[in-house]
Each structure stands twice: as C-alpha cells, then as structure tokens.
Scaffold this active site. Sequence first.
Site, mmCIF file in Angstrom:
data_model
loop_
_atom_site.group_PDB
_atom_site.id
_atom_site.type_symbol
_atom_site.label_atom_id
_atom_site.label_comp_id
_atom_site.label_asym_id
_atom_site.label_seq_id
_atom_site.Cartn_x
_atom_site.Cartn_y
_atom_site.Cartn_z
ATOM 1 N N ASP A 13 -4.302 -8.326 -0.188
ATOM 2 C CA ASP A 13 -5.653 -8.051 -0.430
ATOM 3 C C ASP A 13 -6.600 -7.768 0.967
ATOM 4 O OD1 ASP A 13 -5.384 -9.040 -3.076
ATOM 5 O OD2 ASP A 13 -5.332 -10.976 -2.370
ATOM 6 N N HIS A 43 -3.433 -3.191 -6.342
ATOM 7 C CA HIS A 43 -4.255 -2.294 -5.262
ATOM 8 C C HIS A 43 -5.272 -1.297 -5.777
ATOM 9 C CE1 HIS A 43 -0.319 -2.460 -2.596
ATOM 10 N NE2 HIS A 43 -0.777 -3.502 -2.647
#
Length: 336
Positions: A13, A43
Amino acid sequence: MVCTVVVGGFWGDEGKGKIISYLALKDKVKIGVRGGVGPNAGHTVQYQSRVLKLRMLPSAAVNPEARLLVSAGVLVDPARFLREVEDLNARGRAGLDPNCAIIEPRHVEADRSSNHLAGKIGTTGTGTGPCNADRVQRRAMIARDVPELQEFLTDVALEVNEAIDRGENVLIEGTQGTYLSLYHGTYPYVTSKDVTASSICGDVGVGPTKVDEVIVVFKAYVTRVGQGPLPGEIPQEEAERLGWAEVATVTGRRRRAAPFNFELARRAVMLNGATQAAITKLDILYPECKGVRDYDKLPAKAKEFVSKVEDTIGIPVTILGTGPEAMDIIDLRREA
Ligand code: IMP
Ligand code: MG
C-alpha cells in the site's frame, strides 16, 4: 529506462499502482507484467477521472497501448482475472502464463476459516497462502488446465525477454512490500512468498542481468493492515487527524499508521538492490504539495524531508507523488 522493476519498500500500500501508472504513460511502456503473490494485492490507479482497483492485471493498464501480462509466479483467481479483463476491455492485450497456479474456492475457504491465517496473521482471506502451499506440494491446478483461460495463455517469460532484447520499455510490477516478504519480513506476520525485487523477477522469468532499474516505492508515512509489528504506530485518532487513516483496498480493513521509517527504508533499498526511490502521498504530509508538478514549487519543509530520505537511504529519490491522479507527479529522473 528499458527494464524497470517496481517494488514496495514497507508493508504494501505504498502507492505502487500510482507510480506504475505514471511510468506506463510517461515512458510509453510496451509491456506491463505482474509478479508477486496474487489477488491479495489491490493496486489503485486513477487516470482521467476513472478509478481502477486492480488485483490481477498490471497497473500499466492505464496505457491502452501496453500489453498486460500476468507471470508464472502469480496465483490467479480466474473469475477475478476475467472480470478485470471485461472491466478494462482488455481482451486482446491481456495474457497469462500457462504455469500460473489457480486459486480454487477451497483455498479461499481454508484461508478464511483458519484461526491461524485469518485470526493470528490477519491475512486478506483471498486464498493465496493455501494455494501457494498446494503449489509447493505440487497439487495446485495451473492455468494450462482451465478451459476459460485458454485464449489468454502465452509464454510470458519469452514475450518479456524478447521485448527487453528489442530494447523496448518493460515494467515489472511487484506486489505487497518488502516487510511482508516470507524471507525478509516480520515473520510470521508476512505473506506467502518472498516479494523483494529478485523474486519478482524470478516470478516473471527475467534474470538479474536483464534489469536496468529497480524503483522502490515508499509512502510519506507507513501503513500496514493485519497483525504484526509496526514501529512507531500512532493511535487511530491521531492517524485521522493527520489524514493518514486509510482503508484497505482488498479487505476494507482499517490500515494502521506510523511515521516514515528511515531505517526500514534504508534496509529496503539494500534488500531490493534499488537504484531509485519514489515517495508517494507527499501531499498528505504537506498539503501545500497537492497537485504540484514542479520541484521548485514545493515548500521548503517538503524538500527537506526528501533530502533527509535521500541522505539516509543512499540512492536518489527520483519520483514524488503529489496527488491521486497518475500525472500528479514530480519527475526528477534525468531526461532519458
Ligand atoms: P496474505 O497475503 O493474504 O496471506 O496476508 C498476509 C499478510 O500480508 C496480512 O498481514 C495482509 O494484510 C498482508 N497483505 C497481503 N497483501 C497485501 C497488500 O497488497 N497490501 C497490504 N497488505 C497485504
Ligand atoms: Mg494495496
């Protein structure tokens, strides 16, 4: 740039999707190829006001000219792969390797019903750990055996190596982050395989001599989801006040937060053999940076932060993220 590997420097992340989408557009990438674990990754890419949350296809998808490949090391959830191909209208440019192992419903069930995995480790519940275990036991099904995937099968290693040999720009996309690596991370609070740059290349079938650049992506602060140590972790209320409170893409869980960790960043550079670093969400740390695309227009304290990172990690910080849009970037790379 030719052959570039992009990996995460903390616990996932970090904003890899955003950096990759920028590079895919800016450097006119011919192939985006996904290494890493599988659909446990999420993503987020934003381009021309469309927000995409990709879990199977590479983030290079924002460039309509890019070939989108999923490499042999990646675990494939066929329903999710097919849905992303439809959502992106990517039939014709999406491909996967016949050797990709297949996540079956029983893997998801085993992940979610396990006190050890779902409870103690805090996995994403996407079946990746149990599927990798089956793969090691050599009883996992592979993409070659799945009728719905036949039209997408291609020799990914061959396609990628031939493109590299032709001098085309290839982006190799890692997932998760360095400290979620099964080998180099905060074991046992890690994912089910190594996710440092060497392994990402191994997933694809690209040898170390073929790689030109390794970009390690850091966020301007650190987050992690699931269990395990997070040095300097701050309380949730403080994270909200700072704007660091995030919600996980795949699981919807709250991400834990901590300030930027210089020592871990330095070690991540070592573990990945990184040649350049990117820092995302500079605008969250310093709101005056929002949407800035020119280094000279950054406030002094943002520049100081970037210099301090550079001095600590020993490689240049070449890409700065200043907003969610793919082109909200300050690109300090020398003109290619
Ligand atoms: P698993 O990969 O689902 O087995 O989960 C193992 C650990 O890795 C858990 O702490 C997850 O939250 C974490 N994890 C796996 N994939 C990601 C990701 O893409 N981003 C952030 N954390 C992840
Ligand atoms: Mg993510």
